[in-house]
Design a protein around this motif. Sequence first.
Motif, PDB file in Angstrom:
ATOM      1  N   ASP A   7       0.804  -1.223   0.000  1.00 10.55           N
ATOM      2  CA  ASP A   7       0.000   0.000   0.000  1.00 10.55           C
ATOM      3  C   ASP A   7       0.841   1.279   0.000  1.00 10.55           C
ATOM      4  OD1 ASP A   7       0.891  -0.019   2.615  1.00 10.55           O
ATOM      5  OD2 ASP A   7      -1.107  -0.024   3.505  1.00 10.55           O
ATOM      6  N   ARG A   8       2.152   1.144  -0.010  1.00 12.00           N
ATOM      7  CA  ARG A   8       3.001   2.337  -0.107  1.00 12.00           C
ATOM      8  C   ARG A   8       3.606   2.495  -1.491  1.00 12.00           C
ATOM      9  NH1 ARG A   8       8.429   4.009   0.630  1.00 12.00           N
ATOM     10  NH2 ARG A   8       8.466   6.225   1.086  1.00 12.00           N
ATOM     11  N   CYS A   9       4.212   1.424  -2.038  1.00  8.75           N
ATOM     12  CA  CYS A   9       4.885   1.554  -3.336  1.00  8.75           C
ATOM     13  C   CYS A   9       4.058   1.016  -4.499  1.00  8.75           C
ATOM     14  CB  CYS A   9       6.255   0.869  -3.307  1.00  8.75           C
ATOM     15  SG  CYS A   9       6.192  -0.936  -3.230  1.00  8.75           S
ATOM     16  N   GLY A  10       3.032   0.211  -4.219  1.00 13.50           N
ATOM     17  CA  GLY A  10       2.163  -0.301  -5.260  1.00 13.50           C
ATOM     18  C   GLY A  10       2.647  -1.562  -5.950  1.00 13.50           C
ATOM     19  N   LEU A  27       4.683   6.259   9.692  1.00 14.34           N
ATOM     20  CA  LEU A  27       4.558   7.713   9.775  1.00 14.34           C
ATOM     21  C   LEU A  27       3.611   8.337   8.751  1.00 14.34           C
ATOM     22  CD1 LEU A  27       8.353   8.468  10.197  1.00 14.34           C
ATOM     23  CD2 LEU A  27       6.619   8.367  11.991  1.00 14.34           C
ATOM     24  N   GLU A  28       3.215   7.604   7.726  1.00 16.28           N
ATOM     25  CA  GLU A  28       2.407   8.188   6.661  1.00 16.28           C
ATOM     26  C   GLU A  28       1.297   7.243   6.223  1.00 16.28           C
ATOM     27  OE1 GLU A  28       4.819   7.294   2.633  1.00 16.28           O
ATOM     28  OE2 GLU A  28       5.775   8.699   3.999  1.00 16.28           O
ATOM     29  N   PRO A  29       0.248   7.783   5.618  1.00 15.26           N
ATOM     30  CA  PRO A  29      -0.883   6.949   5.181  1.00 15.26           C
ATOM     31  C   PRO A  29      -0.533   6.126   3.946  1.00 15.26           C
ATOM     32  CG  PRO A  29      -1.232   9.219   4.517  1.00 15.26           C
ATOM     33  CD  PRO A  29       0.015   9.202   5.357  1.00 15.26           C
ATOM     34  N   PRO A  30      -1.376   5.140   3.626  1.00 11.82           N
ATOM     35  CA  PRO A  30      -1.156   4.347   2.419  1.00 11.82           C
ATOM     36  C   PRO A  30      -1.384   5.191   1.173  1.00 11.82           C
ATOM     37  CG  PRO A  30      -3.291   3.840   3.328  1.00 11.82           C
ATOM     38  CD  PRO A  30      -2.602   4.738   4.313  1.00 11.82           C
ATOM     39  N   ARG A  31      -0.771   4.816   0.078  1.00 15.17           N
ATOM     40  CA  ARG A  31      -0.926   5.543  -1.184  1.00 15.17           C
ATOM     41  C   ARG A  31      -1.611   4.703  -2.258  1.00 15.17           C
ATOM     42  NH1 ARG A  31      -0.395  10.643   0.476  1.00 15.17           N
ATOM     43  NH2 ARG A  31       1.391  10.789   1.868  1.00 15.17           N
ATOM     44  N   TYR A  32      -1.521   3.371  -2.135  1.00 13.74           N
ATOM     45  CA  TYR A  32      -2.098   2.458  -3.129  1.00 13.74           C
ATOM     46  C   TYR A  32      -3.056   1.490  -2.445  1.00 13.74           C
ATOM     47  CZ  TYR A  32       1.560   4.007  -6.302  1.00 13.74           C
ATOM     48  OH  TYR A  32       2.372   4.774  -7.097  1.00 13.74           O
ATOM     49  N   CYS A  33      -4.105   1.108  -3.143  1.00 13.88           N
ATOM     50  CA  CYS A  33      -5.044   0.095  -2.652  1.00 13.88           C
ATOM     51  C   CYS A  33      -4.338  -1.253  -2.613  1.00 13.88           C
ATOM     52  CB  CYS A  33      -6.272   0.043  -3.565  1.00 13.88           C
ATOM     53  SG  CYS A  33      -7.478  -1.212  -3.072  1.00 13.88           S
ATOM     54  N   ARG A  34      -4.449  -1.969  -1.520  1.00 14.19           N
ATOM     55  CA  ARG A  34      -3.818  -3.286  -1.373  1.00 14.19           C
ATOM     56  C   ARG A  34      -4.460  -4.337  -2.274  1.00 14.19           C
ATOM     57  NH1 ARG A  34      -3.769  -3.428   5.149  1.00 14.19           N
ATOM     58  NH2 ARG A  34      -2.125  -1.902   5.446  1.00 14.19           N
ATOM     59  N   ILE A  35      -5.710  -4.109  -2.650  1.00 14.23           N
ATOM     60  CA  ILE A  35      -6.447  -5.097  -3.424  1.00 14.23           C
ATOM     61  C   ILE A  35      -6.235  -4.931  -4.926  1.00 14.23           C
ATOM     62  CG2 ILE A  35      -8.745  -6.007  -3.945  1.00 14.23           C
ATOM     63  CD1 ILE A  35      -9.520  -4.959  -1.092  1.00 14.23           C
ATOM     64  N   ARG A  39      -4.135   4.035  -7.304  1.00 13.77           N
ATOM     65  CA  ARG A  39      -3.665   5.141  -6.475  1.00 13.77           C
ATOM     66  C   ARG A  39      -4.875   5.690  -5.729  1.00 13.77           C
ATOM     67  NH1 ARG A  39       1.155   7.238  -4.696  1.00 13.77           N
ATOM     68  NH2 ARG A  39       1.164   9.472  -4.827  1.00 13.77           N
ATOM     69  N   MET A  40      -4.755   5.878  -4.423  1.00 14.87           N
ATOM     70  CA  MET A  40      -5.884   6.338  -3.621  1.00 14.87           C
ATOM     71  C   MET A  40      -5.835   7.849  -3.404  1.00 14.87           C
ATOM     72  SD  MET A  40      -6.545   3.328  -0.865  1.00 14.87           S
ATOM     73  CE  MET A  40      -5.015   3.431   0.024  1.00 14.87           C
ATOM     74  N   VAL A  41      -7.002   8.406  -3.140  1.00 11.05           N
ATOM     75  CA  VAL A  41      -7.127   9.808  -2.764  1.00 11.05           C
ATOM     76  C   VAL A  41      -6.909   9.855  -1.258  1.00 11.05           C
ATOM     77  CG1 VAL A  41      -8.673  11.780  -2.649  1.00 11.05           C
ATOM     78  CG2 VAL A  41      -8.762  10.248  -4.620  1.00 11.05           C
ATOM     79  N   VAL A  42      -5.875  10.564  -0.817  1.00  8.80           N
ATOM     80  CA  VAL A  42      -5.489  10.580   0.591  1.00  8.80           C
ATOM     81  C   VAL A  42      -5.698  11.977   1.164  1.00  8.80           C
ATOM     82  CG1 VAL A  42      -3.575  10.236   2.205  1.00  8.80           C
ATOM     83  CG2 VAL A  42      -3.785   8.776   0.192  1.00  8.80           C
ATOM     84  N   GLN A  43      -6.286  12.016   2.364  1.00 12.35           N
ATOM     85  CA  GLN A  43      -6.441  13.283   3.074  1.00 12.35           C
ATOM     86  C   GLN A  43      -5.860  13.123   4.467  1.00 12.35           C
ATOM     87  OE1 GLN A  43     -10.443  14.705   3.572  1.00 12.35           O
ATOM     88  NE2 GLN A  43      -9.741  16.733   4.116  1.00 12.35           N
ATOM     89  N   VAL A  44      -4.957  14.032   4.825  1.00 14.16           N
ATOM     90  CA  VAL A  44      -4.320  14.028   6.138  1.00 14.16           C
ATOM     91  C   VAL A  44      -4.835  15.233   6.919  1.00 14.16           C
ATOM     92  CG1 VAL A  44      -2.123  14.136   7.377  1.00 14.16           C
ATOM     93  CG2 VAL A  44      -2.266  12.919   5.198  1.00 14.16           C
ATOM     94  N   THR A  45      -5.289  14.982   8.148  1.00 18.71           N
ATOM     95  CA  THR A  45      -5.775  16.037   9.026  1.00 18.71           C
ATOM     96  C   THR A  45      -5.036  15.934  10.357  1.00 18.71           C
ATOM     97  OG1 THR A  45      -7.511  14.668  10.006  1.00 18.71           O
ATOM     98  CG2 THR A  45      -8.078  15.871   7.973  1.00 18.71           C
TER      99      THR A  45
END
Length: 64
Positions: A7-10, A27-35, A39-45
Amino acid sequence: MDASFCDRCGQLASLGRHEACARARELEPPRYCRICRRRMVVQVTPAGWSARCTEHGLMTATNA
């Protein structure tokens, strides 16, 4: 085919060890769907993060 992706490098999770990816994911959210590897839409708050795959839906810091 039942593939699982990092889910990080795809890349395929079964190829390589992905140790750097695991450290970065602490330290950071996932970038790719594991399934599906999209590429996912990521929002950090300040309260956390959310990541949305157009095919498989929402993932949050609490259900990762």
